[in-house]
Design a protein around this motif. Sequence first.
Motif, PDB file in Angstrom:
ATOM      1  N   ALA A  37      35.148  50.021  51.861  1.00 32.25           N
ATOM      2  CA  ALA A  37      35.889  50.260  50.620  1.00 32.25           C
ATOM      3  C   ALA A  37      37.375  49.949  50.800  1.00 32.25           C
ATOM      4  CB  ALA A  37      35.702  51.699  50.170  1.00 32.25           C
ATOM      5  N   ALA A  38      37.926  50.317  51.929  1.00 31.24           N
ATOM      6  CA  ALA A  38      39.338  50.030  52.192  1.00 31.24           C
ATOM      7  C   ALA A  38      39.571  48.526  52.333  1.00 31.24           C
ATOM      8  CB  ALA A  38      39.796  50.758  53.447  1.00 31.24           C
ATOM      9  N   GLN A  39      38.657  47.843  53.001  1.00 26.32           N
ATOM     10  CA  GLN A  39      38.804  46.400  53.173  1.00 26.32           C
ATOM     11  C   GLN A  39      38.713  45.679  51.828  1.00 26.32           C
ATOM     12  OE1 GLN A  39      35.871  44.675  55.713  1.00 26.32           O
ATOM     13  NE2 GLN A  39      36.938  42.723  55.881  1.00 26.32           N
ATOM     14  N   VAL A  40      37.791  46.098  50.980  1.00 25.52           N
ATOM     15  CA  VAL A  40      37.670  45.496  49.646  1.00 25.52           C
ATOM     16  C   VAL A  40      38.936  45.750  48.844  1.00 25.52           C
ATOM     17  CG1 VAL A  40      36.439  45.678  47.444  1.00 25.52           C
ATOM     18  CG2 VAL A  40      35.155  45.531  49.574  1.00 25.52           C
ATOM     19  N   PHE A  41      39.470  46.962  48.931  1.00 21.69           N
ATOM     20  CA  PHE A  41      40.683  47.277  48.190  1.00 21.69           C
ATOM     21  C   PHE A  41      41.867  46.458  48.685  1.00 21.69           C
ATOM     22  CE2 PHE A  41      44.511  49.873  47.444  1.00 21.69           C
ATOM     23  CZ  PHE A  41      44.464  49.915  46.063  1.00 21.69           C
ATOM     24  N   ILE A  42      41.983  46.277  49.985  1.00 22.89           N
ATOM     25  CA  ILE A  42      43.096  45.505  50.542  1.00 22.89           C
ATOM     26  C   ILE A  42      42.981  44.033  50.146  1.00 22.89           C
ATOM     27  CG2 ILE A  42      44.053  44.632  52.712  1.00 22.89           C
ATOM     28  CD1 ILE A  42      43.472  47.421  53.897  1.00 22.89           C
ATOM     29  N   GLN A  43      41.766  43.491  50.199  1.00 23.35           N
ATOM     30  CA  GLN A  43      41.597  42.065  49.925  1.00 23.35           C
ATOM     31  C   GLN A  43      41.663  41.732  48.439  1.00 23.35           C
ATOM     32  OE1 GLN A  43      37.972  40.888  51.856  1.00 23.35           O
ATOM     33  NE2 GLN A  43      38.931  40.808  53.885  1.00 23.35           N
ATOM     34  N   THR A  44      41.114  42.594  47.591  1.00 22.22           N
ATOM     35  CA  THR A  44      41.011  42.238  46.176  1.00 22.22           C
ATOM     36  C   THR A  44      41.884  43.097  45.268  1.00 22.22           C
ATOM     37  OG1 THR A  44      39.145  43.720  45.780  1.00 22.22           O
ATOM     38  CG2 THR A  44      38.633  41.477  46.495  1.00 22.22           C
ATOM     39  N   GLY A  45      42.290  44.265  45.726  1.00 26.01           N
ATOM     40  CA  GLY A  45      43.049  45.173  44.887  1.00 26.01           C
ATOM     41  C   GLY A  45      42.169  45.984  43.956  1.00 26.01           C
ATOM     42  N   VAL A  46      40.851  45.831  44.081  1.00 23.47           N
ATOM     43  CA  VAL A  46      39.890  46.554  43.241  1.00 23.47           C
ATOM     44  C   VAL A  46      39.300  47.688  44.072  1.00 23.47           C
ATOM     45  CG1 VAL A  46      37.735  46.381  41.946  1.00 23.47           C
ATOM     46  CG2 VAL A  46      39.359  44.478  41.933  1.00 23.47           C
TER      47      VAL A  46
END
Length: 73
Positions: A37-46
């Motif tokens: 979840a943190a990686q997705v948030f960092i990469q996409t901002g979602v």
Amino acid sequence: MSDPAFPARPVAAAIRYLSIIVGCACLLLAAICFAIAAQVFIQTGVFAQSYAMVGLVSTVLGLLALTLARVWK
């Protein structure tokens, strides 16, 4: 005297060790979900809500399983 390494009730010991294994597995799953979840948030901002919810549920179940292992006699 009874040897503490050899429990008098093997079913109780099996439940205790199984709950330790399940608790640790749930906490490991929670860590993986939060990392994704943190990686997705960092990469996409979602915000990856599904991974965060699975992580929260897994954390609660893992802590409950470890609490069961601690109090089970």
